[in-house]
Design a protein around this motif. Structure first.
Motif, PDB file in Angstrom:
ATOM      1  N   MET A  23      11.520  77.763  86.516  1.00 18.12           N
ATOM      2  CA  MET A  23      10.708  77.831  87.729  1.00 18.12           C
ATOM      3  C   MET A  23      11.065  76.996  88.792  1.00 18.12           C
ATOM      4  O   MET A  23      11.423  75.676  88.595  1.00 18.12           O
ATOM      5  CB  MET A  23       9.016  77.649  87.521  1.00 18.12           C
ATOM      6  CG  MET A  23       8.167  77.772  88.721  1.00 18.12           C
ATOM      7  SD  MET A  23       6.599  77.625  88.173  1.00 18.12           S
ATOM      8  CE  MET A  23       5.778  77.501  89.737  1.00 18.12           C
ATOM      9  N   GLU A  24      11.367  77.484  90.133  1.00 15.07           N
ATOM     10  CA  GLU A  24      11.806  76.629  91.381  1.00 15.07           C
ATOM     11  C   GLU A  24      10.696  75.698  91.560  1.00 15.07           C
ATOM     12  O   GLU A  24       9.498  76.151  91.485  1.00 15.07           O
ATOM     13  CB  GLU A  24      12.342  77.514  92.175  1.00 15.07           C
ATOM     14  CG  GLU A  24      13.566  78.267  91.998  1.00 15.07           C
ATOM     15  CD  GLU A  24      14.280  78.890  93.317  1.00 15.07           C
ATOM     16  OE1 GLU A  24      14.763  78.002  94.021  1.00 15.07           O
ATOM     17  OE2 GLU A  24      14.404  80.040  93.348  1.00 15.07           O
ATOM     18  N   ALA A  25      10.904  74.592  92.121  1.00 13.25           N
ATOM     19  CA  ALA A  25       9.893  73.538  92.613  1.00 13.25           C
ATOM     20  C   ALA A  25       9.345  74.206  93.873  1.00 13.25           C
ATOM     21  O   ALA A  25      10.173  74.902  94.737  1.00 13.25           O
ATOM     22  CB  ALA A  25      10.542  72.589  92.718  1.00 13.25           C
ATOM     23  N   ASP A  26       8.135  73.951  94.121  1.00 15.83           N
ATOM     24  CA  ASP A  26       7.493  74.339  95.252  1.00 15.83           C
ATOM     25  C   ASP A  26       6.931  73.082  95.954  1.00 15.83           C
ATOM     26  O   ASP A  26       6.996  72.096  95.529  1.00 15.83           O
ATOM     27  CB  ASP A  26       6.194  75.185  94.881  1.00 15.83           C
ATOM     28  CG  ASP A  26       5.375  74.847  93.664  1.00 15.83           C
ATOM     29  OD1 ASP A  26       5.310  73.643  93.525  1.00 15.83           O
ATOM     30  OD2 ASP A  26       4.553  75.547  93.113  1.00 15.83           O
ATOM     31  N   TRP A  77       2.587  67.702  84.210  1.00 12.81           N
ATOM     32  CA  TRP A  77       3.074  68.835  84.579  1.00 12.81           C
ATOM     33  C   TRP A  77       4.262  69.374  84.662  1.00 12.81           C
ATOM     34  O   TRP A  77       4.982  70.462  85.170  1.00 12.81           O
ATOM     35  CB  TRP A  77       2.295  68.911  86.080  1.00 12.81           C
ATOM     36  CG  TRP A  77       2.961  67.676  86.870  1.00 12.81           C
ATOM     37  CD1 TRP A  77       1.971  66.505  87.125  1.00 12.81           C
ATOM     38  CD2 TRP A  77       4.070  67.643  87.739  1.00 12.81           C
ATOM     39  NE1 TRP A  77       2.972  65.767  87.762  1.00 12.81           N
ATOM     40  CE2 TRP A  77       4.000  66.132  88.312  1.00 12.81           C
ATOM     41  CE3 TRP A  77       5.223  68.176  87.883  1.00 12.81           C
ATOM     42  CZ2 TRP A  77       5.149  65.744  88.951  1.00 12.81           C
ATOM     43  CZ3 TRP A  77       6.610  68.033  88.652  1.00 12.81           C
ATOM     44  CH2 TRP A  77       6.194  66.683  89.141  1.00 12.81           C
ATOM     45  N   ASP A 115       5.447  72.619  83.227  1.00 17.85           N
ATOM     46  CA  ASP A 115       5.280  73.846  84.051  1.00 17.85           C
ATOM     47  C   ASP A 115       6.363  74.270  84.934  1.00 17.85           C
ATOM     48  O   ASP A 115       6.344  75.566  85.321  1.00 17.85           O
ATOM     49  CB  ASP A 115       3.857  73.778  85.292  1.00 17.85           C
ATOM     50  CG  ASP A 115       2.679  73.281  84.756  1.00 17.85           C
ATOM     51  OD1 ASP A 115       2.580  73.597  83.329  1.00 17.85           O
ATOM     52  OD2 ASP A 115       2.025  72.695  85.308  1.00 17.85           O
ATOM     53  N   TYR A 116       7.495  73.440  84.978  1.00 19.32           N
ATOM     54  CA  TYR A 116       8.635  73.741  86.040  1.00 19.32           C
ATOM     55  C   TYR A 116       9.701  73.840  84.804  1.00 19.32           C
ATOM     56  O   TYR A 116      10.799  73.770  85.431  1.00 19.32           O
ATOM     57  CB  TYR A 116       8.867  72.777  87.027  1.00 19.32           C
ATOM     58  CG  TYR A 116       7.829  72.830  88.014  1.00 19.32           C
ATOM     59  CD1 TYR A 116       7.920  73.488  89.085  1.00 19.32           C
ATOM     60  CD2 TYR A 116       6.472  72.049  87.957  1.00 19.32           C
ATOM     61  CE1 TYR A 116       6.790  74.010  89.981  1.00 19.32           C
ATOM     62  CE2 TYR A 116       5.445  72.206  88.705  1.00 19.32           C
ATOM     63  CZ  TYR A 116       5.647  73.258  89.821  1.00 19.32           C
ATOM     64  OH  TYR A 116       4.759  73.153  90.651  1.00 19.32           O
ATOM     65  N   PHE A 165       4.962  70.767  93.526  1.00 19.78           N
ATOM     66  CA  PHE A 165       5.900  69.979  92.801  1.00 19.78           C
ATOM     67  C   PHE A 165       6.467  68.827  93.740  1.00 19.78           C
ATOM     68  O   PHE A 165       6.479  67.743  93.304  1.00 19.78           O
ATOM     69  CB  PHE A 165       7.081  70.740  92.749  1.00 19.78           C
ATOM     70  CG  PHE A 165       8.329  70.019  91.704  1.00 19.78           C
ATOM     71  CD1 PHE A 165       8.235  70.210  90.349  1.00 19.78           C
ATOM     72  CD2 PHE A 165       9.049  69.467  92.434  1.00 19.78           C
ATOM     73  CE1 PHE A 165       9.352  69.663  89.699  1.00 19.78           C
ATOM     74  CE2 PHE A 165      10.166  68.694  91.766  1.00 19.78           C
ATOM     75  CZ  PHE A 165      10.144  68.535  90.345  1.00 19.78           C
ATOM     76  N   SER A 170      14.419  71.486  95.942  1.00 15.78           N
ATOM     77  CA  SER A 170      13.236  72.103  96.466  1.00 15.78           C
ATOM     78  C   SER A 170      13.250  72.183  98.026  1.00 15.78           C
ATOM     79  O   SER A 170      12.214  72.872  98.672  1.00 15.78           O
ATOM     80  CB  SER A 170      12.018  71.448  96.128  1.00 15.78           C
ATOM     81  OG  SER A 170      11.904  70.321  96.719  1.00 15.78           O
ATOM     82  N   LYS A 178      15.540  68.761  90.552  1.00 13.87           N
ATOM     83  CA  LYS A 178      14.556  69.890  91.166  1.00 13.87           C
ATOM     84  C   LYS A 178      14.031  69.574  92.271  1.00 13.87           C
ATOM     85  O   LYS A 178      13.969  70.520  93.331  1.00 13.87           O
ATOM     86  CB  LYS A 178      13.504  70.240  90.120  1.00 13.87           C
ATOM     87  CG  LYS A 178      14.008  71.690  89.455  1.00 13.87           C
ATOM     88  CD  LYS A 178      12.816  72.230  88.483  1.00 13.87           C
ATOM     89  CE  LYS A 178      13.625  73.352  87.686  1.00 13.87           C
ATOM     90  NZ  LYS A 178      12.852  74.332  87.121  1.00 13.87           N
ATOM     91  N   CYS A 230      10.721  71.544  82.889  1.00 17.30           N
ATOM     92  CA  CYS A 230      11.542  70.114  83.073  1.00 17.30           C
ATOM     93  C   CYS A 230      11.175  69.352  81.781  1.00 17.30           C
ATOM     94  O   CYS A 230      10.101  69.277  81.562  1.00 17.30           O
ATOM     95  CB  CYS A 230      11.364  69.546  84.246  1.00 17.30           C
ATOM     96  SG  CYS A 230      11.714  70.096  85.752  1.00 17.30           S
TER      97      CYS A 230
END
Length: 307
Positions: free
Chosen positions: A293-296, A247, A250-251, A299, A266, A262, A253
């Motif tokens: 994309m910022e980590a949520d 995954w 997706d960010y 993540f 976050s 990240k 990375c």
């Protein structure tokens, strides 16, 4: 027999891409399309790039060490090309302040740099003397951020720092520490004093700051710089022996260091991460954590499970 790979070896697996990225043309193109994100300093609203560089060890170099000097110059060039600015140092980092000052003068980039350093001694007069020496080594008439290192004689030094801020000698003031054993004292200082910045240790493997310190900094309107984002290095050395999680892409990375940075970013209290390095490839890799994309929360949960 050694097993696993070092971070440098890991990054060299993508040698052709890395070599291209190191060219001035590639650096400019990369950062013009994807500049670092910025976050506001609560006390002023000034926007600060979310990834900077620490100078512990990596910048403890002499001017006559041509190879190390060239590497550190490229580190700063990469930082500025990406829209970054934060450079953190200390008088306890050997020759790092002198190297930073010399490189910024050589690059003619003092204006783009947000220079942070520290006072690390006992007594008000000794503190003044040390900070004046730091300014001379850094070749700066004004320091962006002066921090009381590890809370050493913080009451005395904060008196001086407030006066210097009023006089325009420094722009911001703060305190630092790097271990959870100091959190009780840090909490008292945060509650009692009006600070612009706190520098603290935080990583996916060292999350105690989440319990009190980071929420309190956010409540008090204090910007947060994160040191030891790789858990002192041991965490990163272990993770480099493992494949990246599926995954990660997706960010945006492409490395474990980017994932770890990240994660720190976050947390809503964190303003900027300052991983230390004198290696230009590592700097380029670290900077990617401030893009994409910022980590949520998903993540965070995935990374915690992965380590």
């Amino acid at each position: 027999m050694r097993t696993g790979i070092t971070r440098a070896e890991f990054l060299r697996l993508s040698a052709s891409a890395a070599l291209f990225a190191m060219s001035p043309f590639a650096l400019g193109a990369q950062t013009s399309s994807a500049p670092l994100r910025r976050r506001p300093i609560p006390s002023s609203g000034e926007a600060l790039p979310v990834v900077g560089v620490g100078t512990y060890r990596g910048f403890d170099i002499a001017r006559n060490d041509a190879e190390a000097w060239a590497d550190c110059r490229q580190v700063l060039e990469a930082l500025f090309a990406a829209g970054g600015s934060v450079i953190d140092s200390s008088p306890m980092y050997g020759q790092a302040e002198e190297a930073v000052g010399g490189l910024l003068t050589e690059l003619k980039d003092h204006a783009r740099a947000f220079v942070a350093t520290k006072v690390w001694t006992q007594g008000r007069q000794q503190g003044v003397k040390q900070m004046q020496q730091s300014m001379a080594l850094l070749q700066r008439s004004r320091i962006d951020l002066m921090q009381v290192h590890n809370l050493v004689d913080w009451r005395e030094h904060l008196i001086t720092l407030r006066q210097w801020k009023d006089e325009g000698v420094i722009r911001y003031l703060g305190v630092t520490h790097y271990t959870a054993s100091a959190y009780d004292q840090l909490e008292k200082v945060l509650r009692a004093e009006h600070l612009d910045f706190l520098q603290i240790n935080y990583s996916v493997s060292d999350r105690e700051a989440e319990q009190r310190i980071l929420p309190l900094a956010r409540e008090r309107g204090v910007a947060v710089l994160i040191n030891r984002p790789f858990g002192g290095g041991s965490l990163l050395r272990t993770l480099l022996q493992r494949p990246l999680p599926e995954w990660a892409g997706d960010y945006a990375c492409t490395s474990w260091p980017q994932l770890l940075l990240k994660f720190c970013l976050s947390h809503p209290a964190v303003t900027c991460v300052i991983p230390g390095t004198g290696n230009p490839r590592h700097m380029l890799d670290n900077l990617q954590a401030g893009r994409g994309m910022e980590a949520d929360q998903a993540f965070r949960e995935r990374l915690i499970q992965s380590v």
